[in-house]
Write an enzyme that holds these catalytic residues in place. Structure first.
Site, PDB file in Angstrom:
ATOM      1  N   HIS A  65       1.178  -1.147  -0.042  1.00 36.18           N
ATOM      2  CA  HIS A  65       0.318   0.326  -0.371  1.00 36.18           C
ATOM      3  C   HIS A  65       0.543   1.505  -0.403  1.00 36.18           C
ATOM      4  CE1 HIS A  65      -2.552   3.231   1.374  1.00 36.18           C
ATOM      5  NE2 HIS A  65      -3.673   2.166   1.200  1.00 36.18           N
ATOM      6  N   CYS A  79      -3.111   2.733  -4.764  1.00 35.44           N
ATOM      7  CA  CYS A  79      -4.513   3.455  -3.758  1.00 35.44           C
ATOM      8  C   CYS A  79      -5.308   5.475  -4.292  1.00 35.44           C
ATOM      9  CB  CYS A  79      -5.017   3.434  -1.965  1.00 35.44           C
ATOM     10  SG  CYS A  79      -5.287   4.536  -1.123  1.00 35.44           S
ATOM     11  N   HIS A  89      -7.567   0.920  -4.004  1.00 34.42           N
ATOM     12  CA  HIS A  89      -8.781   1.480  -3.294  1.00 34.42           C
ATOM     13  C   HIS A  89      -9.383   2.261  -4.083  1.00 34.42           C
ATOM     14  CE1 HIS A  89      -6.529  -0.459   0.435  1.00 34.42           C
ATOM     15  NE2 HIS A  89      -6.986  -0.758   0.039  1.00 34.42           N
ATOM     16  N   ASP A 100     -13.314   3.906  -0.439  1.00 34.52           N
ATOM     17  CA  ASP A 100     -12.262   4.387   0.441  1.00 34.52           C
ATOM     18  C   ASP A 100     -12.572   5.700   1.547  1.00 34.52           C
ATOM     19  OD1 ASP A 100     -10.380   3.571   2.707  1.00 34.52           O
ATOM     20  OD2 ASP A 100      -8.714   3.752   0.737  1.00 34.52           O
ATOM     21  N   HIS A 101     -12.453   5.566   2.368  1.00 31.45           N
ATOM     22  CA  HIS A 101     -12.896   6.463   3.420  1.00 31.45           C
ATOM     23  C   HIS A 101     -14.229   7.198   2.770  1.00 31.45           C
ATOM     24  CE1 HIS A 101      -7.899   6.783   4.925  1.00 31.45           C
ATOM     25  NE2 HIS A 101      -8.905   5.849   4.738  1.00 31.45           N
ATOM     26  N   TYR A 154     -14.890   5.535   7.507  1.00 33.38           N
ATOM     27  CA  TYR A 154     -16.031   3.581   7.467  1.00 33.38           C
ATOM     28  C   TYR A 154     -17.134   3.777   7.603  1.00 33.38           C
ATOM     29  CZ  TYR A 154     -10.904   2.482   5.504  1.00 33.38           C
ATOM     30  OH  TYR A 154     -10.215   2.231   5.654  1.00 33.38           O
TER      31      TYR A 154
END
Length: 410
Positions: A243, A281, A308, A361-362, A380
Site C-alpha cells: 500500500h 490507492c 482502493h 475508501d474513506h 468507514y
C-alpha cells in the site's frame, strides 16, 4: 440487459470490514451490493503467526453471510522488520507460514504497508463539509502544532518555516486542554481495526528506534523482507500488494518509500515476480500533485493486485481533504477506464486474476450515520461508502456501455 451480470467484466466490488466488532455488519455490506470483503485478523498481534484454523473461521463467517474473503487487509509488517533489528528469522517465518495458511484456505491477495510508526495521518477526523457531512482532513499547520507542541520532536523546529511555526503556535494556543488531548489522540491512535491506547511517550520511543534508519536503510529493509517472503508467495499463489504511503511524503522526520512512481519502480526491481505487486490507492497517491494517476495505472497495471478508490481535494496551502469519490483531484473516470482495460488484457491473456478487486475508501459520514456512536471508525461509516460504491458502479457501467446507451442522433 442485466447490469449485474458478471459478463460485463467490471471490477470486483468490495467493502472493508474490521471484524465482528465492526459497527457495520456483514449484512449491510451485502445489501450495499458488494460481494468481496477486505478484512484482517485484527485480534492477532503484529508479527505473530496466523493459524489456519483462525483463517478458516473468518472465511466461514464471511461465506455464511453470502460474501467472499477476496483480499487480506492487512497482514501487518512488524516494526522490527522495518527497522532491521530483532528476531527477524522468527518474524519472517511467521509471515511466510501465514501466507501458506491463507493460500491453503483460498485467500490469495494480501495487502501490507511499510510506513514507519503511523500507518496513516490526518489532523481532523470529522471535518465538516458545506453539505453537513464529515470527512477526514490533513492540515500541515495543525500537524506542525502536533510535532512542535505536543510531541516536542526537537528536529521539527528546523522542518517548518517561521511562518508555519507561527501559524501552528496561534492554532495551538486557540484551543483548550481537552481539545488538545482529543486532537493528539486522534493522530496517534488511528491504526485500522485496533485501538492500542498509545501515548505520546510511546510514539517518541517508536520514533527513536528509527534514529539510524534513513530512506536508503528503509529500502534495504524492505528488500530483505521481500527476499524472504516473495518466493513463498509465488510458490503458494499469493499476490502481495504493498500500500502506498498515506500521506505520500515524509512525516515525523521518518522516510517514506512508497509515494511516487519511481518508488514503485524501485520496489518492483527488488523482486521481479508478479507476486510482488501493488495496492493502487488513488487517495494516497493523489495527495501529491506530481503523481499522474492514470499514467501510473498504465505503467504498473500487470502488477496491481488490489485497488482502493477514493479522491482527495488538494488545497493551495498544502492541506487536503477526502472529497466525494467522483470529485476532488483524482481523474476517476480515467483511472477506472485504465483499470477496466487491464482487466480486459488479463482476460485475453487467460489470467485467473483478471477481475481486480476494489473497495470504495474513506467515505463521508453522512445522514443518520452522523447521529450514531462516535465508535464508528472515521472514514468507514456505512452510508458514505455505500454512496461511493454506487457512484463507482455507475461510472464503470457508463464507461463500459456509454456509447451503447447514448441516444441516436436525430
Amino acid at each position: 440487459m442485466n447490469l449485474t451480470s458478471p459478463d460485463l467484466h467490471l471490477l470486483e466490488e468490495g467493502f472493508r470490514w474490521f471484524g465482528p466488532s465492526d459497527p457495520v455488519p456483514l449484512s449491510f455490506i451485502r445489501q450495499a451490493g458488494a460481494m468481496a470483503v477486505f478484512t484482517s485478523l485484527h485480534q492477532i498481534p503484529y508479527g505473530e503467526l496466523w493459524t489456519r484454523e483462525a483463517i478458516a473461521q473468518r472465511k466461514s463467517q464471511l461465506e455464511a453471510a453470502g460474501l467472499r474473503w477476496s483480499v487480506v487487509e492487512s497482514v501487518p509488517v512488524h516494526e522490527d522488520i522495518k527497522i532491521g533489528h530483532g528476531d527477524l528469522k522468527t518474524l519472517f517465518n511467521n509471515y511466510k507460514n501465514t501466507l501458506r495458511h491463507l493460500a491453503a484456505e483460498g485467500v490469495q491477495v494480501v495487502i501490507y504497508n511499510f510506513m514507519p510508526v503511523l500507518d496513516w495521518v490526518r489532523t481532523e477526523m470529522r471535518s465538516v463539509l458545506p453539505d453537513g457531512s464529515e470527512c477526514l482532513h490533513f492540515d500541515p499547520i495543525r500537524f506542525a502544532a502536533f510535532e512542535l507542541y505536543a510531541l516536542g520532536r526537537p528536529e521539527a523546529f528546523t522542518t517548518y518555516t517561521s511562518q508555519h511555526r507561527q501559524k501552528a503556535a496561534d492554532w495551538w494556543n486557540s484551543i483548550n486542554n481537552p481539545a488538545r488531548e482529543a486532537f493528539v489522540q486522534s493522530i496517534i491512535d488511528v491504526f485500522p481495526g485496533v485501538k492500542w491506547g498509545l501515548s505520546l511517550d510511546d510514539i517518541r520511543a517508536m520514533i527513536a528506534r528509527y534514529a539510524a534508519v534513513d530512506e536508503v536503510a528503509l529500502r534495504a529493509n524492505l528488500a530483505r523482507f521481500l527476499e524472504a517472503v516473495v518466493p513463498v508467495a509465488e510458490e503458494v499463489g499469493v499476490r502481495l500488494a504493498i500500500h502506498p504511503d498515506d500521506p505520500p511524503f515524509p512525516v515525523l522526520g521518518l522516510p517514506r518509500i512508497v509515494s511516487t512512481a519511481p518508488d514503485v519502480d524501485a520496489i518492483f526491481k527488488m523482486a521481479t515476480s508478479e507476486a510482488n505487486g501493488l495496492c493502487f490507492c488513488t487517495g494516497s497517491f493523489s495527495a501529491r500533485a506530481d503523481n499522474d494517476l492514470p499514467a501510473m495505472v498504465r505503467r504498473f497495471a500487470p502488477r496491481i493486485h488490489a485497488v482502493h478508490l477514493r479522491s482527495t481535494q488538494r488545497l493551495p496551502d498544502g492541506s487536503f481533504y477526502e472529497a466525494d469519490h467522483l470529485a476532488g483531484s483524482v481523474p476517476m473516470p480515467a483511472v477506472v477506464s485504465e483499470l477496466l482495460a487491464e482487466g480486459d488484457r488479463r482476460r485475453a491473456q487467460g489470467r485467473a486474476d483478471w477481475q481486480l478487486p476494489f473497495r470504495p475508501d474513506h467515505g463521508h459520514t453522512m445522514m443518520d450515520d452522523l447521529t450514531k456512536p462516535v465508535g464508528i471508525t472515521p472514514g468507514y461509516s456505512c452510508i458514505g461508502r455505500m454512496r461511493g460504491l454506487a457512484e463507482l458502479r455507475g461510472l464503470m457501467l457508463g464507461l463500459r456501455f456509454g456509447e451503447k446507451f447514448s441516444p441516436s442522433p436525430s
